[in-house]
Enzyme design. Sequence first.
Site, PDB file in Angstrom:
ATOM      1  N   ASP A  97       0.701  -1.394   0.039  1.00 53.46           N
ATOM      2  CA  ASP A  97      -0.421   0.149   0.285  1.00 53.46           C
ATOM      3  C   ASP A  97       0.805   0.907  -0.165  1.00 53.46           C
ATOM      4  OD1 ASP A  97       1.174  -0.264   2.796  1.00 53.46           O
ATOM      5  OD2 ASP A  97      -1.026  -0.596   3.837  1.00 53.46           O
TER       6      ASP A  97
ATOM      7  N   ASN B 138      -8.110  -1.764  13.937  1.00 53.79           N
ATOM      8  CA  ASN B 138      -9.519  -2.484  13.084  1.00 53.79           C
ATOM      9  C   ASN B 138      -9.351  -3.604  12.363  1.00 53.79           C
ATOM     10  OD1 ASN B 138      -8.301  -1.007  11.056  1.00 53.79           O
ATOM     11  ND2 ASN B 138      -9.956   0.297  10.996  1.00 53.79           N
TER      12      ASN B 138
ATOM     13  N   HIS C 105      -7.499  -3.918   9.529  1.00 48.17           N
ATOM     14  CA  HIS C 105      -7.291  -3.984   8.253  1.00 48.17           C
ATOM     15  C   HIS C 105      -5.713  -4.742   8.451  1.00 48.17           C
ATOM     16  CE1 HIS C 105      -4.933   0.034   9.299  1.00 48.17           C
ATOM     17  NE2 HIS C 105      -3.904  -1.000   8.897  1.00 48.17           N
TER      18      HIS C 105
ATOM     19  N   GLU D 122      -9.656  -1.768   4.610  1.00 48.19           N
ATOM     20  CA  GLU D 122     -10.582  -1.676   6.089  1.00 48.19           C
ATOM     21  C   GLU D 122     -11.599  -2.015   6.829  1.00 48.19           C
ATOM     22  OE1 GLU D 122      -8.949   0.679   7.726  1.00 48.19           O
ATOM     23  OE2 GLU D 122      -8.722   2.492   7.711  1.00 48.19           O
TER      24      GLU D 122
HETATM   25  C1  GLP Z   1      -0.964   0.581   7.979  1.00 42.15           C
HETATM   26  C2  GLP Z   1      -0.321  -0.419   7.348  1.00 42.15           C
HETATM   27  C3  GLP Z   1      -0.290  -1.790   7.132  1.00 42.15           C
HETATM   28  C4  GLP Z   1       0.342  -2.125   8.780  1.00 42.15           C
HETATM   29  C5  GLP Z   1      -0.614  -1.970   9.455  1.00 42.15           C
HETATM   30  C6  GLP Z   1       0.199  -1.861  10.880  1.00 42.15           C
HETATM   31  O1  GLP Z   1      -1.275   1.423   8.480  1.00 42.15           O
HETATM   32  N1  GLP Z   1      -1.328  -0.002   6.475  1.00 42.15           N
HETATM   33  O2  GLP Z   1       0.268  -1.970   6.212  1.00 42.15           O
HETATM   34  O3  GLP Z   1       0.651  -3.176   8.665  1.00 42.15           O
HETATM   35  O4  GLP Z   1      -1.178  -0.406   9.820  1.00 42.15           O
HETATM   36  O5  GLP Z   1       1.688  -1.123  11.477  1.00 42.15           O
HETATM   37  P1  GLP Z   1       1.959  -0.690  12.677  1.00 42.15           P
HETATM   38  O6  GLP Z   1       3.222  -2.315  12.471  1.00 42.15           O
HETATM   39  O7  GLP Z   1       2.287  -0.010  12.806  1.00 42.15           O
HETATM   40  O8  GLP Z   1       1.207  -1.157  13.823  1.00 42.15           O
END
Ligand code: GLP
Length: 243
Positions: free
Chosen positions: A67, A136, A138, A143
């Site tokens: 992403d 949440n 995702h 989402e």
């Molecule tokens: C982000 C990204 C995801 C990531 C997730 C967890 O928003 N879009 O690809 O894996 O949320 O992030 P974190 O590892 O910083 O908790």
Amino acid sequence: MQVEILDSFQAVGRRAADVMGHTIRAKSTAVLGLASGMTAVATYNALVDDYQAGRVDFRGVTTFNLDEYVSLSKTDPHSFAAYMHRNFFRWVNISPDRIHIPQGYCANWDRACADYDQKIDQAGGIDVQLLGIGRNGHVGFNEPNTPWDWGTHVTALADQTRRDNARDFEGNLDEVPSHAITMGIKTILHARQLVLLAVGAHKAEIIAKALTGPVTSKVPASIVQIHQNALVLLDPLAAAHLK
Ligand code: GLP
């Protein structure tokens, strides 16, 4: 689905790097699906260590990131492209022309999204897809309630996601983009192996829902329950609500 609870954040990263290294040693032209976020940093650190110790060679490897924020250029330090360069690409011998990250700027989003999925297909599909998980549920930026038959697409970010990710924008919520481009659940489910990572107490509740609750688009990460080859790597804090 296989679940492993490891000692620490570093141990989760080491185990994920071992899985990816194993794949690359078996297939030098492996296709890796990559994730950004804090959790994945330990994986990239371990992969860089492996490269520097001569345990893994990325020369033939192709990568596709999950992403990117809409409206951020790849030179913006908040972009996932910049994150990937900072944490991983600059330290290893991946060929720049084999690195793919969705573009945050675009004249024709429909075409850019279709092209991204087509490039993944042309590369032979993803061998191992690394995933983080949002609070949440995702994965990538899919989402809750994103249809599971969607490929790469542009999406509005949930309020909770924007608030959580404000930490990457010096706490400035206004700076967090409202939209992102993300691989879809369909794209992710096509990967031959999924490796989902979660660390920290703030992930415990959603991990319990994703792994033991209903398989539902309300919890996108629940796809790990239906994928035929999914590995979930947790630290003890993230695993705390599992029975
Ligand atoms: C982000 C990204 C995801 C990531 C997730 C967890 O928003 N879009 O690809 O894996 O949320 O992030 P974190 O590892 O910083 O908790």
